[in-house]
Scaffold this motif. Sequence first.
Motif, PDB file in Angstrom:
ATOM      1  N   MET A  31       0.854  -1.179   0.000  1.00 12.77           N
ATOM      2  CA  MET A  31       0.000   0.000   0.000  1.00 12.77           C
ATOM      3  C   MET A  31       0.894   1.236   0.000  1.00 12.77           C
ATOM      4  O   MET A  31       1.926   1.272   0.681  1.00 12.77           O
ATOM      5  N   TYR A  32       0.500   2.256  -0.757  1.00 16.65           N
ATOM      6  CA  TYR A  32       1.256   3.493  -0.810  1.00 16.65           C
ATOM      7  C   TYR A  32       0.344   4.660  -0.465  1.00 16.65           C
ATOM      8  O   TYR A  32      -0.653   4.901  -1.123  1.00 16.65           O
ATOM      9  N   ASP A  33       0.705   5.372   0.595  1.00 18.68           N
ATOM     10  CA  ASP A  33      -0.047   6.551   1.021  1.00 18.68           C
ATOM     11  C   ASP A  33       0.972   7.654   1.265  1.00 18.68           C
ATOM     12  O   ASP A  33       1.436   8.297   0.332  1.00 18.68           O
ATOM     13  N   ARG A  34       1.370   7.838   2.501  1.00 16.75           N
ATOM     14  CA  ARG A  34       2.366   8.867   2.784  1.00 16.75           C
ATOM     15  C   ARG A  34       3.740   8.508   2.210  1.00 16.75           C
ATOM     16  O   ARG A  34       4.593   9.381   2.025  1.00 16.75           O
ATOM     17  N   ALA A  41       9.734  13.597  -2.279  1.00 14.65           N
ATOM     18  CA  ALA A  41      10.739  14.476  -1.668  1.00 14.65           C
ATOM     19  C   ALA A  41      12.136  14.072  -2.113  1.00 14.65           C
ATOM     20  O   ALA A  41      12.980  14.921  -2.429  1.00 14.65           O
ATOM     21  N   ASP A  42      12.365  12.764  -2.150  1.00 20.06           N
ATOM     22  CA  ASP A  42      13.673  12.267  -2.575  1.00 20.06           C
ATOM     23  C   ASP A  42      13.949  12.623  -4.036  1.00 20.06           C
ATOM     24  O   ASP A  42      15.046  13.074  -4.387  1.00 20.06           O
ATOM     25  N   LYS A  43      12.948  12.453  -4.894  1.00 21.39           N
ATOM     26  CA  LYS A  43      13.105  12.758  -6.321  1.00 21.39           C
ATOM     27  C   LYS A  43      13.319  14.252  -6.561  1.00 21.39           C
ATOM     28  O   LYS A  43      14.079  14.659  -7.445  1.00 21.39           O
ATOM     29  N   ILE A  49       9.086  17.516   4.884  1.00 21.08           N
ATOM     30  CA  ILE A  49       8.218  18.551   5.459  1.00 21.08           C
ATOM     31  C   ILE A  49       7.796  19.543   4.381  1.00 21.08           C
ATOM     32  O   ILE A  49       6.636  19.954   4.310  1.00 21.08           O
ATOM     33  N   THR A  50       8.728  19.921   3.511  1.00 21.64           N
ATOM     34  CA  THR A  50       8.431  20.867   2.434  1.00 21.64           C
ATOM     35  C   THR A  50       7.414  20.283   1.465  1.00 21.64           C
ATOM     36  O   THR A  50       6.439  20.938   1.086  1.00 21.64           O
ATOM     37  N   VAL A  51       7.624  19.028   1.059  1.00 18.70           N
ATOM     38  CA  VAL A  51       6.720  18.388   0.111  1.00 18.70           C
ATOM     39  C   VAL A  51       5.362  18.124   0.759  1.00 18.70           C
ATOM     40  O   VAL A  51       4.322  18.313   0.128  1.00 18.70           O
ATOM     41  N   GLU A  52       5.373  17.722   2.020  1.00 19.27           N
ATOM     42  CA  GLU A  52       4.120  17.433   2.707  1.00 19.27           C
ATOM     43  C   GLU A  52       3.250  18.683   2.838  1.00 19.27           C
ATOM     44  O   GLU A  52       2.026  18.604   2.892  1.00 19.27           O
ATOM     45  N   PHE A  62       3.765  32.169  -1.465  1.00 20.66           N
ATOM     46  CA  PHE A  62       5.040  32.414  -2.154  1.00 20.66           C
ATOM     47  C   PHE A  62       6.165  31.554  -1.582  1.00 20.66           C
ATOM     48  O   PHE A  62       6.987  30.999  -2.309  1.00 20.66           O
ATOM     49  N   LEU A  63       6.209  31.418  -0.275  1.00 22.15           N
ATOM     50  CA  LEU A  63       7.322  30.722   0.354  1.00 22.15           C
ATOM     51  C   LEU A  63       7.255  29.210   0.178  1.00 22.15           C
ATOM     52  O   LEU A  63       8.284  28.554   0.105  1.00 22.15           O
ATOM     53  N   SER A  64       6.051  28.637   0.123  1.00 22.34           N
ATOM     54  CA  SER A  64       5.963  27.185   0.101  1.00 22.34           C
ATOM     55  C   SER A  64       5.643  26.594  -1.258  1.00 22.34           C
ATOM     56  O   SER A  64       5.793  25.404  -1.459  1.00 22.34           O
TER      57      SER A  64
END
Length: 207
Positions: A31-34, A41-43, A49-52, A62-64
């Motif tokens: 199963m793939y969720d989070r 994020a790795d790619k 945290i930034t991708v989430e 603008f910042l995120s």
Amino acid sequence: MEHKIIAIGRQFGSGGHEIASRLSEELGIPMYDRDLVEMAADKLGLSEITVEAVDESVFNSFLSSYRYNGFAPRRVPLNDSTFETQSKIIESLAQKGPCIFVGRCADYVLREYPQCMNIFVYASQKDRAERIMKRYNISKKEAEASIKKMDHRRKQYYETYTDQSWGSIESHQILFNISKLGIPQTIDTIKHLYTDSLSSDPTKTNT
């Protein structure tokens, strides 16, 4: 690809993640969720945290929401980069074998794949609030506010990237009302549909 894929969309607090997790255990498929956030994020070379922060969202602060696309002069919205990256990951994982995806427009990403079961899970406001209150140990008011916020976020994300109506019968093959059917019966029904589709063709197996 001849193997079966299950794509589960869900209202916040409906039990979609629990259903996917238990199906994964009982069917013996990943199963793939989070996990998709971690892979994206790795790619992208960014922190989880930034991708989430923009996962399943189209927020545009603008910042995120912006990152430079390498040395290109243009800026690429982070939510768009995340969607595109997660979509490629979903396609790659689907190629490898049977699995379950939760959210992230997986049903749309795999829309050309006839062996994808497209499911949407929903429940009453009362049941969802109770589940969220218990899971996060928060008040009813906080749970209801979270439902409103997350449902809006997922709906906006899905409809922006798919041009389809989130949670509608027009967009999904099967809708399950957890408040009426219950989680155990929903799981049993999905398992039956999954295994029946495999047994109907002797060339298809779970691996």
